[in-house]
Each structure stands twice: as C-alpha cells, then as structure tokens.
Design a protein around this motif. Structure first.
Motif, mmCIF file in Angstrom:
data_model
loop_
_atom_site.group_PDB
_atom_site.id
_atom_site.type_symbol
_atom_site.label_atom_id
_atom_site.label_comp_id
_atom_site.label_asym_id
_atom_site.label_seq_id
_atom_site.Cartn_x
_atom_site.Cartn_y
_atom_site.Cartn_z
ATOM 1 N N UNK A 166 16.998 1.301 3.406
ATOM 2 C CA UNK A 166 17.523 0.572 4.548
ATOM 3 C C UNK A 166 16.663 0.797 5.789
ATOM 4 N N UNK A 167 16.031 1.950 5.890
ATOM 5 C CA UNK A 167 15.053 2.214 6.952
ATOM 6 C C UNK A 167 13.714 1.550 6.606
ATOM 7 N N UNK A 168 13.161 1.998 5.500
ATOM 8 C CA UNK A 168 11.783 1.638 5.152
ATOM 9 C C UNK A 168 11.612 0.151 4.906
ATOM 10 N N UNK A 183 3.782 -1.991 1.467
ATOM 11 C CA UNK A 183 4.567 -3.115 0.931
ATOM 12 C C UNK A 183 4.754 -3.006 -0.577
ATOM 13 N N UNK A 184 3.717 -2.571 -1.267
ATOM 14 C CA UNK A 184 3.795 -2.483 -2.728
ATOM 15 C C UNK A 184 4.780 -1.400 -3.165
ATOM 16 N N UNK A 185 4.824 -0.291 -2.419
ATOM 17 C CA UNK A 185 5.785 0.767 -2.750
ATOM 18 C C UNK A 185 7.221 0.264 -2.594
ATOM 19 N N UNK A 186 7.471 -0.462 -1.509
ATOM 20 C CA UNK A 186 8.816 -0.995 -1.279
ATOM 21 C C UNK A 186 9.170 -2.034 -2.345
ATOM 22 N N UNK A 201 6.350 5.573 -0.020
ATOM 23 C CA UNK A 201 6.402 4.653 1.117
ATOM 24 C C UNK A 201 6.542 5.416 2.430
ATOM 25 N N UNK A 202 7.429 6.411 2.463
ATOM 26 C CA UNK A 202 7.598 7.213 3.676
ATOM 27 C C UNK A 202 6.308 7.937 4.035
#
Length: 544
Positions: free
Chosen positions: A455-457, A477-480, A499-500
């Motif tokens: 919800x953050x990332x 973007x790819x990690x998300x 991602x973080x």
C-alpha cells in the motif's frame, strides 16, 4: 426470660434495619448503574463533507464510516482480518483469482433493509465508474477489468464482482493478490443499500443524515451536511447489537490543538488527538496514549525531466544532511521517531522471516555531511550547474512550518551553492501545487489504507496518480509488478523487500519520520481498537 425478651427486641429492631440497609444498598446500586456512561464524545480535525464511500476519501469520512458500517471483513484488536458481513474469511480458488463469499443473512441496514450481495456489487461498480468521479480507483486495480473500467474502456458492469445469489458474492481477479483480504477492509469497499440509494438519488446519497443508511453498530443523526457536529446512535437492526455497550457517540470538529486540550480538560472530549507544541508539553501526562500508526512523513522529490533533483546524487546528498534524530527529538518532540524506510514500523510482519518489514528493510538514519558534500558537488557537475534554488512546499500547520524550516536550514547550512525557498500552503493549495508539479521538494505523508507494505510502495510506481514526484525506475516497477502477481507469499514478500531497498538506493523519496499519534483519553474508557492502519474502532468501547 428477661434475656430472651431483650433478644427478641433486638431482633425486631435489627431485622427492619437490615431490610432498610438492603433497600438502601439496592437503591444505591441502581443509582450507580444509572450513572454508568453510555455516551462517548469524540473529535474530528476536519468537517464531514460526505458519507458516500464511492467518491471521497477524507479522514473524517473514513473515520465515521469505520464506526457505522461493515464490509466483507474487518480488523480485530490484533489487526487480523476477521469476518464481518461475510460468514467467514475464504480462501481463493482458480489459482488464487476467484473468491466465492457467503454473506450472513441477519445483517440489516439501519432502515431495516437486508444487506445483500447486490449491495456490494452496486457500491463497487459505483466506485470505479468515471461518471461518478471516484477518487480512490487505484485500490481496485487487480480486480478483473477495474483498470479498463476506470479508463472508460469498459462499462462498470464488467467489473469482476457479481451476485450469484441473494447472499453469495463471486469476485474475480486478474491475478492473485496476496493482500486482497486486507485490502477489502477499507471503507471504499463497503456495500451500499441499492434500493435506498436509487430511491433518493445518487447525488443526494450520503450528503446528510436523512440521506444516509448504515449496516454497522451505529447510524448517523443530527448531521445536516454542513454542520461541524453530529451524533451516532445505536442501530437497532445491527446483528451484533448485544455486543454494543454505548448508546451514542458525539462528534465535534476541532482543528486547534489548544482547543482540543481544553475540551478534554473540561470533560467535553473523551478521546482527543493533539500534536505540535501542545503534544510536546503533554508527554508525561497520565492520560496520554501513544498510538502507533502506519504513517510516514517524507519529502517528495520532483524528478521530472529538467528538474534540479532529477539527479540521484543531489537527492541523496539532501537525504544525508538531514539529522532525523535531531528533527524528531528537538523539533517535533512529540514521540515521533526517525524514519529509516518508507514503510513504517508495525505495519506488517513479513511471514516468511517473522520480522517486522520496516525493521528488516531499514536504512541508516544517521546523517553524513562529508559524504553529502561530495555527492552534491558531483551531482552539480553532472547536471551542468554551479548553483541551485529549490522550492520546498509544505502544509501551513504549526508543526509542518517547523519541519520545513529545519529542512531549509539543514540543506543551506551544510551544502554549498544552494538556496531553499519555503512556501507553506493550505491543504487545497498544496494539493494543487503538487498536482501541477510546481515544487522541487514537498513535505508530505502517507497514512496506510491497509496494513501491507504494497500500500506504500505501490503508490510510487511509474504513472501512479499519487506519485506526484514522478519517481520512475524500471527495476522498482518490476519488483512491484512481480509482487502483484505473485502466487506464493515467498515470492510476494521477497519482491516487496527488494522494492523497498531499491527505493532507498535510488532515493526515490526522502523518509523523515514516523508519526506517533497522541491521544488524551479519559479514565475508564476501554475497548477502543486503535488500528495501526485504518481508523480507530469505537463500536465495542465502553466505560469501566
């Protein structure tokens, strides 16, 4: 004889006395019982403008909806997802893409109507229909056809939700969503009484108490749509009304911290939130309750083409000159803590490691002026600049003025050839500036809608409407994207950790501090569920 007679006299006197004392005790008990509080006085920091959950997303709205309505699921005192209108928390089928949910049949709206599957279908479709001007559409992404409906390419009837019986819902996703159950605890996913809304008209629905119905523990009264106070009273049709001890909750709009404190001292508020200087002076108050919130303040950095801070080294340099511990202890002084990542502590535990997600992905909060100066000079050279003027925008609150001044001082005093101009604006003006991209740095926050790192990332992906700093990184973007379609929790959490870390490595944003929400709570109030993400639930609270 004489002794016996005396005893009889004593008995004759004592018995009435005992009876009298018992009567008085019973009366006293009844009197004490009658004094038992059943009313709660609360505050909002802004006026309530609507209770139509499909086209607004304000804190006062969501806070009120949390206490008058129920969706499929809700959060318990341990922030775990539990059934509400759904009979149980179900597991998906079809490779994680289909949820078939049975609804309880004893749920009713405050006007007596039954809560049906069609009420959920109707509400969710309204929430993605462009004709309704919805504002929280991005949270529906992942539900079948949601993005296409929002874009106006498909009608809302094609959204992946359907009633397959009066009390059965079928929800279809485009891909598995590990956070789906948490997601639908948000007020935007609440049902609406279709027959009621259609009868009064969608333009009137939720505009005042007369045009609002609810399916939870309370219903709203004394709200005209423009007044700054209103009440919630018990919903006599609520399926669990025996669990509700309060008869009434009164809300008043209180924007000033000093006013909130004074109202609390005079017993006109039972749970008051305070911040800034007022909160600083109350850190040792016996009635102060610190509530951990999934709430991070950070600097949004404008990285659009041509912006000074499109250069990653310049962004990193600014981050390194901010002494977060000094900021939280000397400038804020309200219990807020230094931010070491975007996702705040206690938002979620990584089930694959057993660790708090924020802790396991934390970066250092220590400043490093020497390294910052080196990066700054390198960044200036790479950008072909000899000096930079930065525009920092922030809210016009007392606290944010102080934070902005601190950032301004830290940057100008520790880095060369830079000037920072601060502009403090009302909420609407700040929003307009951000949307237009008229800033270099923006002091802003993210208060999580539901307790999951995505919800953050997720709001920082390329093109997201919440990403006003225009951060764009294909690796991030790819990690998300990988997390969003993950079929296992191992893959899901692994990608969120990456991602973080990637966000920190590229200085996509500059985290500053985690908010501790300060509440002044009257003695005896118990049973309140203060959620880390989401809003406080007072429906099962009572006075001891």
């Amino acid at each position: 004889m004489g002794i016996v007679m005396e005893k009889r006299k004593i008995i004759k006197i004592v018995v009435p006395l005992i009876i009298g004392m018992s009567f008085l005790s019973a009366c006293a008990a009844k009197k004490d019982a009658s004094k038992q509080k059943t009313t709660l006085n609360l505050m909002q920091t802004s006026e309530l403008t609507t209770l139509d959950n499909t086209n607004q997303a304000t804190m006062s709205e969501f806070s009120t909806l949390t206490n008058i309505d129920e969706g499929l699921y809700k959060l318990n005192s341990k922030n775990k997802v539990v059934p509400a209108i759904a009979k149980s928390v179900v597991k998906p089928t079809n490779g994680g893409k289909t949820y078939t949910i049975q609804l309880r049949q004893d749920a009713r709206w405050s006007n007596g109507d039954k809560v049906t599957a069609q009420d959920f279908v109707y509400s969710w479709r309204r929430s993605v229909d462009p004709a309704n001007k919805p504002v929280y559409t991005y949270v529906f992404s992942g539900i079948k056809n949601a993005d296409a409906v929002v874009a106006g390419k498909l009608p809302s009837s094609q959204l992946g939700i359907e009633a397959v019986g009066k009390y059965k819902l079928k929800i279809t996703l485009e891909h598995p969503m590990q956070s789906f159950n948490k997601l639908v605890t948000m007020p935007v996913f609440l049902p609406q009484d279709k027959s009621f809304v259609q009868k009064i008209g969608t333009k009137k629905y939720g505009t005042n108490a007369k045009y609002t119905v609810s399916n939870g523990a309370f219903k709203i009264t004394k709200w005209t749509g423009i007044n700054d106070s209103y009440s919630l009273v018990k919903n006599k049709y609520y399926y669990a009304k025996k669990q509700v001890k309060l008869n009434k909750i009164n809300y008043a709009t209180v924007k000033d911290d000093n006013t909130a404190y004074n109202l609390f001292k005079t017993n006109k508020l039972d749970d008051a939130t305070v911040s800034g200087v007022v909160a600083q002076g109350l850190q040792n108050n016996k009635n102060l309750k610190k509530v951990n919130r999934a709430w991070t303040y950070y600097l949004q950095v404008n990285q659009s083409a041509g912006s000074p801070l499109a250069n990653a080294k310049l962004r990193k340099a600014i981050s390194l000159v901010v002494n977060r511990n000094e900021l939280t202890k000397k400038v804020l002084g309200d219990g807020s803590t230094a931010a070491s990542s975007f996702v705040s502590p206690e938002t979620a535990t990584d089930p694959t490691t057993g660790k708090d997600f924020s802790t396991e992905t934390a970066n250092t909060t220590q400043s490093n002026v020497k390294k910052a100066k080196k990066l700054w000079q390198e960044g200036l050279a790479e950008s072909g600049k000899t000096s930079i003027t930065l525009n920092l925008i922030a809210e016009d609150t007392e606290t944010q003025k102080k934070v902005a001044e601190y950032i301004q001082s830290a940057v100008q005093s520790k880095l060369n050839n830079v000037s920072v101009k601060v502009q403090n604006l009302p909420a609407k003006g700040l929003s307009n500036k951000k949307t237009a991209g008229e800033f270099d740095l923006s002091l802003w926050y993210w208060l999580a809608d539901y307790a999951d790192p995505i919800n953050y990332l997720g709001i920082l992906t390329t093109g997201n409407s919440m990403n006003t700093g225009k951060y764009s990184d294909s690796v991030f973007d790819s990690y998300i994207a990988n997390a969003q379609v993950a079929k296992t929790r191992t893959v899901y959490w692994s990608n969120l950790r990456k991602a973080e870390k990637r966000l920190q490595a590229t200085t996509g944003i500059i985290p500053l501090y985690y908010v501790k929400e300060d509440h002044l709570v009257q003695d005896g109030l118990t049973g309140v569920i203060y959620h880390t993400a989401g809003f406080a639930d007072y429906t099962r609270s009572y006075w001891k």
